[in-house]
Design an enzyme around this catalytic site. Structure first.
Site, PDB file in Angstrom:
ATOM      1  CD  GLU A  27      -2.440  -1.592   2.317  1.00 52.84           C
ATOM      2  OE1 GLU A  27      -1.541  -2.328   2.773  1.00 52.84           O
ATOM      3  OE2 GLU A  27      -3.548  -1.459   2.852  1.00 52.84           O
ATOM      4  CG  ASP A  42      -1.521  -2.516   5.955  1.00 55.52           C
ATOM      5  OD1 ASP A  42      -0.332  -2.727   5.633  1.00 55.52           O
ATOM      6  OD2 ASP A  42      -1.950  -1.402   6.295  1.00 55.52           O
ATOM      7  CG  ASP A  80      -6.385  -4.758   8.130  1.00 56.29           C
ATOM      8  OD1 ASP A  80      -6.318  -4.671   6.885  1.00 56.29           O
ATOM      9  OD2 ASP A  80      -6.275  -3.774   8.878  1.00 56.29           O
ATOM     10  CD  GLU A 109     -11.359  -1.531   5.043  1.00 52.33           C
ATOM     11  OE1 GLU A 109     -11.253  -1.082   3.882  1.00 52.33           O
ATOM     12  OE2 GLU A 109     -12.448  -1.809   5.562  1.00 52.33           O
ATOM     13  CE1 TYR A 111      -1.477  -3.110   9.463  1.00 53.89           C
ATOM     14  CE2 TYR A 111      -3.156  -4.609  10.276  1.00 53.89           C
ATOM     15  CZ  TYR A 111      -2.789  -3.523   9.498  1.00 53.89           C
ATOM     16  OH  TYR A 111      -3.740  -2.866   8.774  1.00 53.89           O
ATOM     17  NE  ARG A 166      -5.276   0.778  10.660  1.00 51.20           N
ATOM     18  CZ  ARG A 166      -4.405   0.914   9.686  1.00 51.20           C
ATOM     19  NH1 ARG A 166      -4.033  -0.119   8.984  1.00 51.20           N
ATOM     20  NH2 ARG A 166      -3.914   2.100   9.407  1.00 51.20           N
ATOM     21  CG  HIS A 184      -4.870  -9.968  13.215  1.00 50.66           C
ATOM     22  ND1 HIS A 184      -5.890  -9.075  13.096  1.00 50.66           N
ATOM     23  CD2 HIS A 184      -4.384 -10.169  11.975  1.00 50.66           C
ATOM     24  CE1 HIS A 184      -6.017  -8.747  11.824  1.00 50.66           C
ATOM     25  NE2 HIS A 184      -5.118  -9.400  11.124  1.00 50.66           N
TER      26      HIS A 184
END
Ligand SMILES: [Zn+2]
Ligand SMILES: [Zn+2]
Ligand SMILES: [Zn+2]
Ligand SMILES: [Zn+2]
Length: 747
Positions: free
Chosen positions: A10, A83, A85, A87, A299, A301, A344
């Protein structure tokens, strides 16, 4: 065809850090977040057709989309490394559709940390896209769009255009407004605590009355307290019990997104958005001198406190080496939330040997502070519990029981890396045999007052949202930012206070959609999204369920629209001087004003004679309070409230500092000869800084300065920094790039 492989991430920072670890066999390119989204200006969802969304390319992304296609054409093997997750998965899917073609091998890779280990690990296990995650993101996007797009226009009618409602955002606002109502209606009451001083074994010991007649000692009647104090003077006391025991104090689990935002807010006074911005930089990589760019944390989030076994092992080595084996106590953690994504990990340092002190020379001050917090919390989580020696002395006399407690640390354990002042308590209790004579020397009462619940801070709001199952790691910070940007909520002394507008909007929306903007309903929707992600539910079912409730409410409201609007625009006592109709109170971008009720036939408006708005400043001439005033042209200034006795006045002060280095002035509102508003320095004429652009509360993402301005150019709003001249767009988001994707359920 190319023998090399292509990695698509990203952000440019992430791509720079990754390049450092990979050989010449790889090329890395950044997509800059989402490349497609629902269209602007129309719903973009075919409700009758299974809620089919119509995603379109984001106009600002045309350049990068073209480039992605061109570059991807030259490669057979492509890794999508957005990333790790929901999104990120959706971004990867949209890029997949863009670059896929004959003979392509496209893989999805997850980098939980941007380090050699993290990247090698990711590339060793290339997988396919997780379509359940993609579905969950799509469902969320559709839900948010339906609510935002169909509800916000009601606010435009009732108040003014530009306001917004959001599936999650409005519920968060509701919590803040309801808390404020509790505070406003709170009536404090008084109560008394009673303390005694006793002479035992040659020492004075202070103890608190804890029980009277076997009941908890709490007194709400002053006469009763006085009488009791008299009685106690006559009482003979003996030692009832003296015991000593050990208490163990365990460390907390390492950070997840919500706890990181809470602690950074409490300890460092960082807002949620700032915390996430800094954490993002630490994750994507910071320059460590000759080391090059290095990802310092995992990470950021995440809702899982799980720790990778390798990290537990290296923490153990570190702790044994630095503090000795007694201090090591390896453990792992599980999430309280059953739907948390256990793939995660907690937010932790990637290299435990990069102690905060070691990397400090390479970090900005704020980066150092946050890294220090993350590093210590993680190391502490792998250390032994602290041991406290707790001494308790109970004194008995008649029906009264007094108690003195002393807590002392006998083994510091994890407190070694996270010292705390609030652990030890009580004055010293001497060593006693238990049969000493007790002589009461004096008694006193202390008056206390019950306190209203505290206003939410950014940190405590995030904690509350998480506890109630509303919002997710990626949404906490954007929700708060949106509430402030819409002027529903103000920051005041570190806490969040609803504005009058915020209160009205929350009241109206909750009245119109009681079951949509409701905590349990919202948390159930979030759970449904999690179930879609786990493959246990279908998008169409979740959306249909939601829309059945929602559309019925919408239909009903459609027929009551004018009534609803009328209720938000109460009649005033004044009449229109142009047509004689009564004037009503309306909301505008700059607050309330009077408008003719015959609108649109008569367009007459007048400023509302509001109660004088006080400002936190005294008149330098006479010491009276200063108040906010408006001249005939509606221009704002502040003047002495003792007018006409004192005629002192000055420009309206903003909360923003003058961007001129070391000036120390603040920006004030001024008007040009032609009546156009601008911002000048309060130290004029010593400082001549002036700007037509409006100062903003944004923090410069490039240099961290707070002196930023907002400018509208050809209908597009952008911000710029007065210190480093960095420019960025309104929609700049977590990924540091334009992305209209709203994760607050806000349109
Ligand atoms: Zn009129
Ligand atoms: Zn004055
Ligand atoms: Zn200045
Ligand atoms: Zn800057």
């Amino acid at each position: 065809m190319n023998k090399k492989s292509l990695i698509i991430v990203e952000s440019p920072t992430k791509s720079r850090t990754i390049k450092r670890y990979l050989g010449r066999d790889f090329e890395v390119i950044a997509s800059g977040g989402h490349i497609v989204d629902l269209p602007e200006g129309r719903l973009g969802i075919d409700i009758e057709n299974g809620f089919e969304p119509k995603f379109v390319q984001i106009p600002e992304k045309r350049e990068i989309i073209k480039k992605l296609k061109e570059v991807a054409r030259k490669f057979t093997k492509i890794y999508l490394a957005s990333d790790p997750d929901r999104e990120g998965e959706a971004i990867a899917w949209h890029i997949y559709n863009l670059v896929n073609g004959e003979g392509k091998e496209i893989y999805r890779v997850l980098f939980n940390e941007i380090t050699r280990r993290g990247i090698e690990e990711g590339l060793k296990n290339p997988g396919q896209l997780d379509m359940n995650k993609v579905e969950a993101q799509k469902a969320r996007r559709i839900l948010d769009r339906l609510v935002g797009y169909l509800v916000s226009p009601i606010l435009w009618k009732a108040y003014y255009k530009g306001l917004s409602a959001g599936r999650v955002q409005t519920v968060a606002l509701r919590l803040i407004v309801e808390r404020e109502a509790e505070i406003e209606s709170f009536v404090p009451s008084f109560y008394w605590n009673i303390f005694g001083e006793f002479l035992i074994g040659g020492k004075i010991i202070r103890a608190k009355l804890v029980k009277l007649d076997g009941k908890k000692a709490r007194f709400e009647n002053e006469d009763e307290v006085k009488e009791l104090l008299e009685r106690l003077k006559e009482t003979v006391f003996t030692i009832d019990e003296l015991n000593e025991k050990e208490e163990r104090l365990s460390p907390q689990p390492p950070f997840i997104t919500s706890s990181l935002q809470l602690e950074a807010n409490q300890q460092l006074r960082f807002g949620s958005a700032k915390t996430m911005q800094i954490a993002q930089r630490l994750y994507e990589g910071v320059e460590l001198g000759s080391e090059g760019p290095t990802g310092l944390i995992t990470y950021m989030r995440t809702d899982s406190p799980r720790i990778a076994p390798e990290a537990i092992a290296s923490a153990k080595n570190f702790i044994v080496r630095e503090f000795g084996p007694d201090y090591s106590s390896p453990r792992n953690f599980k999430s309280k939330n059953k739907t948390a994504q256990e793939a995660h990990e907690a937010i932790r340092p990637t290299f435990i040997d990069y102690t905060p002190e070691k990397v400090r020379p390479y970090l900005r001050d704020d980066e150092y502070k946050l890294y220090n917090l993350i590093w210590r919390r993680f190391v502490a989580s792998q250390m032994s519990p602290a041991v406290l020696r707790v001494k308790k002395l109970t004194l008995k006399g008649d029906k009264a029981l007094f108690e003195a407690v002393e807590k002392r640390v006998s083994f510091d354990g994890w407190l070694k890396v996270m010292p705390r002042k609030d652990v030890e308590e009580g004055e010293g209790i001497p060593n006693l045999k238990g049969d000493e004579e007790v002589r009461a020397s004096s008694f006193e009462s202390k008056k206390e007052q019950t306190k209203p619940p505290a206003r939410f801070t950014e940190g405590s709001l995030v904690k509350e949202l998480e506890a109630k199952g509303i919002g997710r790691p990626s949404t906490y910070a954007p929700i708060i930012q949106t509430l402030i940007a819409r002027k529903y909520v103000e920051r005041q002394k570190g806490s969040l206070r609803p504005t009058e507008l915020g209160k009205e909007v929350a009241k109206l929306l909750v009245r119109l959609f009681p079951d949509i903007f409701e905590v349990h309903f919202t948390s159930r929707m979030e759970e449904s999204l999690d179930r879609i992600e786990n493959g246990d539910d279908k998008t169409i079912r979740v959306l249909t369920d939601f829309y059945t409730v929602f559309s019925e409410k919408l239909k009903r409201i459609e027929s009551e629209k004018s009534e609803i609007v009328a209720k938000t625009q109460p009649k005033s006592d004044e009449t229109c001087e142009k047509c004689g109709s009564p004037m009503v109170v309306r909301w505008g971008r700059h607050g309330k004003y009077l408008a003719c009720s015959a609108f649109p036939k008569c367009k007459n408006t007048r400023p509302l004679k509001s109660e004088e708005e006080k400002i936190d400043k005294l008149c330098p001439k006479c010491g009276s309070a200063m108040v906010v005033k408006y001249d005939r042209k509606g221009r704002r200034f502040i003047a002495c409230s003792a007018y006409p006795k004192c005629s002192y006045s000055e420009p309206y002060p903003t909360p923003y500092a003058c961007p001129v280095k070391d000036c120390g002035g603040i920006l004030v509102e001024k008007y040009s000869k032609k009546g156009k508003k601008f911002y000048g320095c309060s130290r004029y004429p010593d400082c001549k800084f002036a700007s037509w652009d409006e100062p903003s509360d944004k923090i410069c993402p490039n240099c961290g300065a707070r002196t930023t301005f907002t400018r509208a150019l050809r209908g597009k709003v952008y911000h710029y920094c007065a210190v480093c001249n960095h420019k960025w767009r309104e929609t700049e988001n977590k990924k540091g790039v334009a992305k209209p994707e709203s994760e607050t359920g806000d349109e």
